[in-house]
Write a protein that holds these residues in place. Structure first.
Motif, PDB file in Angstrom:
ATOM      1  N   GLU A  35       0.815  -1.195   0.000  1.00  0.00           N
ATOM      2  CA  GLU A  35       0.000   0.000   0.000  1.00  0.00           C
ATOM      3  C   GLU A  35       0.860   1.260   0.000  1.00  0.00           C
ATOM      4  O   GLU A  35       0.441   2.308  -0.440  1.00  0.00           O
ATOM      5  CB  GLU A  35      -0.932   0.001   1.205  1.00  0.00           C
ATOM      6  CG  GLU A  35      -2.110  -0.941   1.063  1.00  0.00           C
ATOM      7  CD  GLU A  35      -3.163  -0.696   2.109  1.00  0.00           C
ATOM      8  OE1 GLU A  35      -2.802  -0.697   3.301  1.00  0.00           O
ATOM      9  OE2 GLU A  35      -4.326  -0.511   1.736  1.00  0.00           O
ATOM     10  N   GLY A  36       2.087   1.151   0.518  1.00  0.00           N
ATOM     11  CA  GLY A  36       2.917   2.335   0.634  1.00  0.00           C
ATOM     12  C   GLY A  36       3.539   2.797  -0.667  1.00  0.00           C
ATOM     13  O   GLY A  36       3.874   3.957  -0.821  1.00  0.00           O
ATOM     14  N   LEU A  37       3.739   1.866  -1.597  1.00  0.00           N
ATOM     15  CA  LEU A  37       4.352   2.213  -2.871  1.00  0.00           C
ATOM     16  C   LEU A  37       3.259   2.649  -3.845  1.00  0.00           C
ATOM     17  O   LEU A  37       2.403   1.864  -4.205  1.00  0.00           O
ATOM     18  CB  LEU A  37       5.106   1.010  -3.448  1.00  0.00           C
ATOM     19  CG  LEU A  37       6.321   0.533  -2.651  1.00  0.00           C
ATOM     20  CD1 LEU A  37       6.925  -0.701  -3.317  1.00  0.00           C
ATOM     21  CD2 LEU A  37       7.358   1.620  -2.524  1.00  0.00           C
ATOM     22  N   LYS A  38       3.291   3.896  -4.247  1.00  0.00           N
ATOM     23  CA  LYS A  38       2.245   4.420  -5.126  1.00  0.00           C
ATOM     24  C   LYS A  38       2.804   4.692  -6.508  1.00  0.00           C
ATOM     25  O   LYS A  38       3.600   5.609  -6.705  1.00  0.00           O
ATOM     26  CB  LYS A  38       1.656   5.707  -4.525  1.00  0.00           C
ATOM     27  CG  LYS A  38       0.944   5.503  -3.198  1.00  0.00           C
ATOM     28  CD  LYS A  38      -0.260   4.572  -3.349  1.00  0.00           C
ATOM     29  CE  LYS A  38      -0.995   4.418  -2.024  1.00  0.00           C
ATOM     30  NZ  LYS A  38      -2.129   3.491  -2.130  1.00  0.00           N
ATOM     31  N   GLY A  39       2.405   3.907  -7.453  1.00  0.00           N
ATOM     32  CA  GLY A  39       2.793   4.121  -8.831  1.00  0.00           C
ATOM     33  C   GLY A  39       1.577   4.513  -9.644  1.00  0.00           C
ATOM     34  O   GLY A  39       0.497   4.759  -9.105  1.00  0.00           O
ATOM     35  N   TYR A  40       1.717   4.554 -10.940  1.00  0.00           N
ATOM     36  CA  TYR A  40       0.614   4.920 -11.808  1.00  0.00           C
ATOM     37  C   TYR A  40      -0.353   3.754 -11.996  1.00  0.00           C
ATOM     38  O   TYR A  40      -0.037   2.595 -11.697  1.00  0.00           O
ATOM     39  CB  TYR A  40       1.131   5.402 -13.162  1.00  0.00           C
ATOM     40  CG  TYR A  40       1.929   4.367 -13.939  1.00  0.00           C
ATOM     41  CD1 TYR A  40       1.301   3.435 -14.761  1.00  0.00           C
ATOM     42  CD2 TYR A  40       3.322   4.324 -13.861  1.00  0.00           C
ATOM     43  CE1 TYR A  40       2.018   2.484 -15.462  1.00  0.00           C
ATOM     44  CE2 TYR A  40       4.051   3.371 -14.564  1.00  0.00           C
ATOM     45  CZ  TYR A  40       3.388   2.458 -15.359  1.00  0.00           C
ATOM     46  OH  TYR A  40       4.103   1.506 -16.047  1.00  0.00           O
ATOM     47  N   ASN A  41      -1.531   4.074 -12.504  1.00  0.00           N
ATOM     48  CA  ASN A  41      -2.558   3.084 -12.807  1.00  0.00           C
ATOM     49  C   ASN A  41      -2.434   2.709 -14.282  1.00  0.00           C
ATOM     50  O   ASN A  41      -2.740   3.519 -15.152  1.00  0.00           O
ATOM     51  CB  ASN A  41      -3.934   3.678 -12.522  1.00  0.00           C
ATOM     52  CG  ASN A  41      -5.071   2.720 -12.814  1.00  0.00           C
ATOM     53  OD1 ASN A  41      -4.971   1.839 -13.662  1.00  0.00           O
ATOM     54  ND2 ASN A  41      -6.184   2.903 -12.120  1.00  0.00           N
ATOM     55  N   PRO A  42      -2.000   1.480 -14.607  1.00  0.00           N
ATOM     56  CA  PRO A  42      -1.801   1.118 -16.015  1.00  0.00           C
ATOM     57  C   PRO A  42      -3.096   1.070 -16.829  1.00  0.00           C
ATOM     58  O   PRO A  42      -3.058   1.221 -18.047  1.00  0.00           O
ATOM     59  CB  PRO A  42      -1.140  -0.262 -15.944  1.00  0.00           C
ATOM     60  CG  PRO A  42      -1.483  -0.786 -14.597  1.00  0.00           C
ATOM     61  CD  PRO A  42      -1.585   0.400 -13.699  1.00  0.00           C
ATOM     62  N   PHE A  43      -4.228   0.885 -16.160  1.00  0.00           N
ATOM     63  CA  PHE A  43      -5.495   0.885 -16.897  1.00  0.00           C
ATOM     64  C   PHE A  43      -5.847   2.295 -17.363  1.00  0.00           C
ATOM     65  O   PHE A  43      -6.307   2.494 -18.491  1.00  0.00           O
ATOM     66  CB  PHE A  43      -6.615   0.299 -16.044  1.00  0.00           C
ATOM     67  CG  PHE A  43      -6.475  -1.178 -15.822  1.00  0.00           C
ATOM     68  CD1 PHE A  43      -6.630  -2.074 -16.872  1.00  0.00           C
ATOM     69  CD2 PHE A  43      -6.170  -1.674 -14.570  1.00  0.00           C
ATOM     70  CE1 PHE A  43      -6.495  -3.439 -16.675  1.00  0.00           C
ATOM     71  CE2 PHE A  43      -6.028  -3.038 -14.354  1.00  0.00           C
ATOM     72  CZ  PHE A  43      -6.193  -3.917 -15.417  1.00  0.00           C
ATOM     73  N   LYS A  44      -5.621   3.272 -16.491  1.00  0.00           N
ATOM     74  CA  LYS A  44      -5.870   4.659 -16.892  1.00  0.00           C
ATOM     75  C   LYS A  44      -4.876   5.095 -17.972  1.00  0.00           C
ATOM     76  O   LYS A  44      -5.248   5.781 -18.921  1.00  0.00           O
ATOM     77  CB  LYS A  44      -5.780   5.576 -15.676  1.00  0.00           C
ATOM     78  CG  LYS A  44      -6.928   5.412 -14.699  1.00  0.00           C
ATOM     79  CD  LYS A  44      -6.848   6.409 -13.555  1.00  0.00           C
ATOM     80  CE  LYS A  44      -8.052   6.276 -12.624  1.00  0.00           C
ATOM     81  NZ  LYS A  44      -7.975   7.233 -11.488  1.00  0.00           N
ATOM     82  N   LEU A  45      -3.615   4.698 -17.807  1.00  0.00           N
ATOM     83  CA  LEU A  45      -2.615   5.006 -18.822  1.00  0.00           C
ATOM     84  C   LEU A  45      -2.994   4.332 -20.135  1.00  0.00           C
ATOM     85  O   LEU A  45      -2.915   4.946 -21.212  1.00  0.00           O
ATOM     86  CB  LEU A  45      -1.232   4.534 -18.375  1.00  0.00           C
ATOM     87  CG  LEU A  45      -0.095   4.701 -19.394  1.00  0.00           C
ATOM     88  CD1 LEU A  45       0.085   6.167 -19.779  1.00  0.00           C
ATOM     89  CD2 LEU A  45       1.209   4.123 -18.846  1.00  0.00           C
ATOM     90  N   GLY A  46      -3.422   3.089 -20.058  1.00  0.00           N
ATOM     91  CA  GLY A  46      -3.811   2.346 -21.257  1.00  0.00           C
ATOM     92  C   GLY A  46      -4.974   2.993 -21.990  1.00  0.00           C
ATOM     93  O   GLY A  46      -4.988   3.047 -23.227  1.00  0.00           O
ATOM     94  N   GLU A  47      -5.947   3.499 -21.252  1.00  0.00           N
ATOM     95  CA  GLU A  47      -7.092   4.181 -21.867  1.00  0.00           C
ATOM     96  C   GLU A  47      -6.629   5.411 -22.633  1.00  0.00           C
ATOM     97  O   GLU A  47      -7.110   5.691 -23.736  1.00  0.00           O
ATOM     98  CB  GLU A  47      -8.096   4.578 -20.791  1.00  0.00           C
ATOM     99  CG  GLU A  47      -8.853   3.406 -20.188  1.00  0.00           C
ATOM    100  CD  GLU A  47      -9.751   3.834 -19.038  1.00  0.00           C
ATOM    101  OE1 GLU A  47      -9.845   5.055 -18.789  1.00  0.00           O
ATOM    102  OE2 GLU A  47     -10.361   2.959 -18.398  1.00  0.00           O
ATOM    103  N   SER A  48      -5.697   6.141 -22.043  1.00  0.00           N
ATOM    104  CA  SER A  48      -5.170   7.341 -22.688  1.00  0.00           C
ATOM    105  C   SER A  48      -4.377   6.994 -23.941  1.00  0.00           C
ATOM    106  O   SER A  48      -4.533   7.622 -24.997  1.00  0.00           O
ATOM    107  CB  SER A  48      -4.284   8.114 -21.703  1.00  0.00           C
ATOM    108  OG  SER A  48      -3.686   9.227 -22.314  1.00  0.00           O
TER     109      SER A  48
END
Length: 294
Positions: A35-48
């Motif tokens: 939970e502490g490591l916050k990266g990007y959301n690949p689904f949101k990136l993929g949609e873009s």
């Protein structure tokens, strides 16, 4: 934020990583979520990314490709390399086209089919594939291509990170209708390695395993219709062993059907590794690739 279904009957504990303390969730599936490591959301990136690399013309989804080629992989295969990806792997061999989407040209499924058939027939290949970026970002395009190849003698290999297939079992059920072999490429052996190598939130590592589960549940045969591949250049023996154990829980055959990947030190791969300060434990020069990787 960890989805509710992944927190069911789970235990929480604390772990120290790089001088920071993180909260972990350990589920019954045996997967650890940070939970502490916050990266990007690949689904949101993929949609873009999908909006930039896909378009619809007269009801047909076209996808951007940057090249079509033959090659020695799989013993000889015709390849269409797509533009755009939902991950930002720091070791990616195609990052100039998967991370950057302003290059390439749009092609319909029919045109891609014709290009791949021409290459495969002229070189007497048995296999065709989509590679480079992430093919599943243009799902309708992919399915139409599978329909076309379903009526041929060629076997279609889908190289994917598996995230979309892991997000909804309906995608696996669709794939089960076609003559396709799905190669799910894991980005490291643990959620921590996944985060280190992709920069994505480690929770999404679970979706790669879920893709395998969904294909099992859809009637596809492990080791035949689909199998796992894994980038091992940055993994330890211990993490790889844990990875195999996790596969065995999904289906015993998967742990013995792994395609082991290692970094190949092309100049542009060295460039991206240096950019992120990554040093692979094991890597090969282009003229020294083991036969097991070809």
């Amino acid at each position: 934020m960890i989805p509710k279904e992944l927190k069911k009957q789970a235990k929480t504990f604390i772990y120290r990583f790089s001088d920071k303390v993180f909260s972990f969730i350990y589920g019954l599936s045996g997967c650890i979520y940070m939970e502490g490591l916050k990266g990007y959301n690949p689904f949101k990136l993929g949609e873009s990314i999908a909006k930039a690399v896909s378009r619809e013309i007269s009801g047909v989804e076209e996808r951007k490709y940057y090249r079509f080629r033959g090659g020695r992989w799989y013993g000889g295969i015709a390849t269409g390399d797509v533009v755009g990806c939902s991950l930002r792997c720091k070791f990616c061999w195609s990052w100039r086209y998967s991370h950057i989407v302003d290059k390439g040209f749009f092609y319909s499924p029919q045109k891609v089919f014709e290009y791949l058939i021409d290459i495969a027939s002229s070189k007497r290949y048995r296999y065709v594939r989509l590679s480079g970026g992430e093919p599943t970002l243009s799902w309708s395009h992919l399915i139409e291509l599978l329909k076309l190849f379903n009526e041929t003698k060629y076997l279609f290999i889908l190289e994917t990170n598996g995230l979309l297939i892991g997000s909804d079992e309906r995608y696996a059920k669709q794939l089960a209708n076609y003559r396709v072999v799905v190669r799910v490429s894991f980005k490291g052996a643990t959620a921590e390695e996944f985060y280190m190598l992709t920069g994505a939130d480690p929770i999404y590592f679970e979706y790669q395993f879920k893709a395998l589960e969904n294909m099992v549940n859809s009637g596809m045969k492990p080791g035949e219709d689909f199998y796992p591949a894994i980038m091992l250049s940055f993994s330890t023996d211990e993490s790889y062993l844990d990875f195999k154990k996790r596969l065995s829980k999904i289906h015993p055959t998967l742990a013995t059907s792994i395609d082991e990947e290692y970094v190949i030190l092309y100049p542009h791969v060295i460039e991206i590794l240096n950019r992120y300060g990554l040093k692979p434990r094991i890597a090969y020069k282009p003229n020294g690739i083991p036969s097991s990787m070809i």
